[in-house]
Motif scaffolding. Sequence first.
Motif, short mmCIF file in Angstrom:
data_model
loop_
_atom_site.label_atom_id
_atom_site.label_comp_id
_atom_site.label_asym_id
_atom_site.label_seq_id
_atom_site.Cartn_x
_atom_site.Cartn_y
_atom_site.Cartn_z
N ILE A 37 139.66 -43.32 98.96
CA ILE A 37 140.36 -43.36 100.25
C ILE A 37 139.66 -44.14 101.10
O ILE A 37 139.47 -45.21 102.39
CB ILE A 37 139.92 -42.11 101.02
N MET A 38 138.19 -45.13 101.24
CA MET A 38 137.51 -45.77 101.62
C MET A 38 138.13 -47.19 101.77
O MET A 38 137.63 -48.03 102.59
CB MET A 38 135.76 -45.84 102.07
N THR A 39 138.74 -46.89 100.77
CA THR A 39 138.70 -48.23 100.25
C THR A 39 140.16 -48.93 101.87
O THR A 39 139.77 -49.67 102.00
CB THR A 39 139.71 -48.82 98.93
N LEU A 40 140.91 -47.62 101.78
CA LEU A 40 142.16 -47.70 102.31
C LEU A 40 141.91 -48.30 103.95
O LEU A 40 142.18 -48.74 104.62
CB LEU A 40 143.32 -47.28 102.68
N TYR A 41 140.59 -47.22 104.09
CA TYR A 41 140.03 -46.75 105.70
C TYR A 41 139.17 -48.31 105.85
O TYR A 41 139.53 -48.96 106.93
CB TYR A 41 139.22 -46.12 105.57
N GLN A 42 138.48 -48.88 105.33
CA GLN A 42 137.94 -49.90 105.88
C GLN A 42 139.43 -51.26 105.60
O GLN A 42 138.43 -52.40 106.34
CB GLN A 42 137.00 -50.54 104.28
N ALA A 43 140.64 -51.20 105.06
CA ALA A 43 141.28 -52.26 105.49
C ALA A 43 142.60 -51.86 106.62
O ALA A 43 143.14 -52.56 106.76
CB ALA A 43 142.29 -51.99 103.99
#
Length: 226
Positions: A37-43
């Motif tokens: 989820i953090m990967t997409l959040y950072q994107a």
Amino acid sequence: MTPPKYITQTYQPLNDRLKAQGVRLVAVSKTKTVAEIMTLYQAGQRDFGENKVQELLQKKALLPDDICWHHIGHLQTNKVKYIAPFISLIQSVDSLRLLQEIDKQAALNGRIIDCLLQIHIAQEETKFGLTPAEAADLPANDAYRALQNVRIVGLMGMASFTENTGQIRNEFGQLRQLFDMLKNTCFAKKTYFKELSMGMSSDYAIAVEQGATIVRIGSLLFGERP
Ligand SMILES: *Cc1c(COP(=O)(O)O)cnc(C)c1O
């Protein structure tokens, strides 16, 4: 931990395309980890959807506060109290009883909670949802009219699980027609009634073509679920 590259590689172009069409992407993160989820959040992604209250609460506790959490899928009345303090949109309201409980819990939290009515459009028996007739009758119901702390901001639906794109198009088209009809009648003065949530990984393009304003996409972004 290095975030899996494929997530952002799929996400950016998809989100750009949807944004250009005025469609909001809800990333369906059920069964996926906090790191994913953090990967997409950072994107840049902020809207995430989960279908189990326990899982949603566990993830929320570990993730940034500015995530907008969507509950997507059948919601049990006795679980509403756990998400009422923060939930951004409850996408699958399928009974007046559930709506009354959401209203009660929203009031206890001093909030107004946005909801979508889930409409049964698929030919399968198993999917939850109100019939189009039940949805059309709701606004005139006195028990509904008494509710002060919920706002129905639109409709949600799932098409049949089929390869038949004609059938999928037809089911989304019917939902769009119901949406337009309600928007022009019982919700005519409610400018907030404007969301049509339809389309998942396999059929989102058809949904967008049929007028979706929100798509709910999981496996296409995160990979297949176990
Ligand atoms: C799981 C789920 C989705 C996402 O499904 P994908 O096929 O992985 O995109 C969308 N909507 C609801 C209600 C879901 O339960």
